[in-house]
Enzyme design. Sequence first.
Site, PDB file in Angstrom:
ATOM      1  N   TYR A   1       0.742  -1.279   0.082  1.00  0.00           N
ATOM      2  CA  TYR A   1      -0.096  -0.012  -0.096  1.00  0.00           C
ATOM      3  C   TYR A   1       0.866   1.257  -0.089  1.00  0.00           C
ATOM      4  O   TYR A   1       0.511   2.277  -0.692  1.00  0.00           O
ATOM      5  CB  TYR A   1      -0.951  -0.102   1.190  1.00  0.00           C
ATOM      6  CG  TYR A   1      -1.840  -1.235   1.256  1.00  0.00           C
ATOM      7  CD1 TYR A   1      -2.522  -1.638   0.030  1.00  0.00           C
ATOM      8  CD2 TYR A   1      -2.056  -1.871   2.191  1.00  0.00           C
ATOM      9  CE1 TYR A   1      -3.282  -2.706   0.074  1.00  0.00           C
ATOM     10  CE2 TYR A   1      -2.796  -3.041   2.496  1.00  0.00           C
ATOM     11  CZ  TYR A   1      -3.506  -3.434   1.395  1.00  0.00           C
ATOM     12  OH  TYR A   1      -4.479  -4.420   1.282  1.00  0.00           O
TER      13      TYR A   1
ATOM     14  N   GLU B   1       5.448  17.208   1.084  1.00  0.00           N
ATOM     15  CA  GLU B   1       4.615  17.114  -0.467  1.00  0.00           C
ATOM     16  C   GLU B   1       3.507  16.217  -0.381  1.00  0.00           C
ATOM     17  O   GLU B   1       2.563  16.421  -0.708  1.00  0.00           O
ATOM     18  CB  GLU B   1       5.466  17.228  -1.504  1.00  0.00           C
ATOM     19  CG  GLU B   1       4.810  17.630  -3.213  1.00  0.00           C
ATOM     20  CD  GLU B   1       4.415  18.928  -2.786  1.00  0.00           C
ATOM     21  OE1 GLU B   1       2.950  19.021  -2.758  1.00  0.00           O
ATOM     22  OE2 GLU B   1       5.180  19.774  -2.943  1.00  0.00           O
TER      23      GLU B   1
ATOM     24  N   GLU C   1      -4.933  18.012   0.762  1.00  0.00           N
ATOM     25  CA  GLU C   1      -5.440  18.441  -0.531  1.00  0.00           C
ATOM     26  C   GLU C   1      -6.665  17.697  -0.737  1.00  0.00           C
ATOM     27  O   GLU C   1      -7.780  18.065  -1.028  1.00  0.00           O
ATOM     28  CB  GLU C   1      -4.732  19.005  -1.742  1.00  0.00           C
ATOM     29  CG  GLU C   1      -3.595  20.039  -1.419  1.00  0.00           C
ATOM     30  CD  GLU C   1      -3.014  20.440  -2.351  1.00  0.00           C
ATOM     31  OE1 GLU C   1      -3.009  20.018  -3.458  1.00  0.00           O
ATOM     32  OE2 GLU C   1      -2.352  21.829  -2.207  1.00  0.00           O
TER      33      GLU C   1
ATOM     34  N   LYS D   1      -5.328  24.174   3.437  1.00  0.00           N
ATOM     35  CA  LYS D   1      -4.666  24.024   2.299  1.00  0.00           C
ATOM     36  C   LYS D   1      -3.432  24.688   2.250  1.00  0.00           C
ATOM     37  O   LYS D   1      -2.267  24.223   1.942  1.00  0.00           O
ATOM     38  CB  LYS D   1      -5.284  23.982   0.959  1.00  0.00           C
ATOM     39  CG  LYS D   1      -6.419  22.655   0.897  1.00  0.00           C
ATOM     40  CD  LYS D   1      -7.145  23.077  -0.799  1.00  0.00           C
ATOM     41  CE  LYS D   1      -7.940  21.777  -1.103  1.00  0.00           C
ATOM     42  NZ  LYS D   1      -8.487  22.043  -2.196  1.00  0.00           N
ATOM     43  N   ASP D   2      -3.726  25.940   2.584  1.00  0.00           N
ATOM     44  CA  ASP D   2      -2.524  26.991   2.659  1.00  0.00           C
ATOM     45  C   ASP D   2      -1.497  26.683   3.738  1.00  0.00           C
ATOM     46  O   ASP D   2      -0.281  26.620   3.375  1.00  0.00           O
ATOM     47  CB  ASP D   2      -2.997  28.503   2.972  1.00  0.00           C
ATOM     48  CG  ASP D   2      -3.901  29.068   1.815  1.00  0.00           C
ATOM     49  OD1 ASP D   2      -3.780  28.509   0.609  1.00  0.00           O
ATOM     50  OD2 ASP D   2      -4.330  29.930   1.903  1.00  0.00           O
TER      51      ASP D   2
END
Length: 123
Positions: A17, A70, A77, A95-96
């Site tokens: 996974y 990331e 996100e 998100k920011d």
Amino acid sequence: MDNQKFSIIDRIRSFKYAFNGLKLFFMNDHNGRVHLFAAIVAIGLSFYLKISNLEWIAILSVISAVFVAEIINSAIEKLADVVSPDYHPKIKVVKDLAAAAVLVAAFLAVAVGAIVFIPKLFL
């Protein structure tokens, strides 16, 4: 608490996974591919300049930090888009903030890269 018995097969399966997550990340995330390219350049330059063991640790650590940030940013996100497909000011803040974590990690990577590579390239 989960009272399920330990299973080596289940532990091995969990790697499947995780590797699938990496595959999805690099296939579907433009920024992931940009970071991968930068990592390949940094690793190639590290081999070319024959950096020390400690410098390798620094370079590989910041590369990993950028990828981790990331990947978490992408997961946040995608989850946020499911939770709130339409614009929502609080989702925008989430998100920011996740994007800011990537930016901090990337700035650190650039700083470490500069400390390691500039003296070897220009001095």
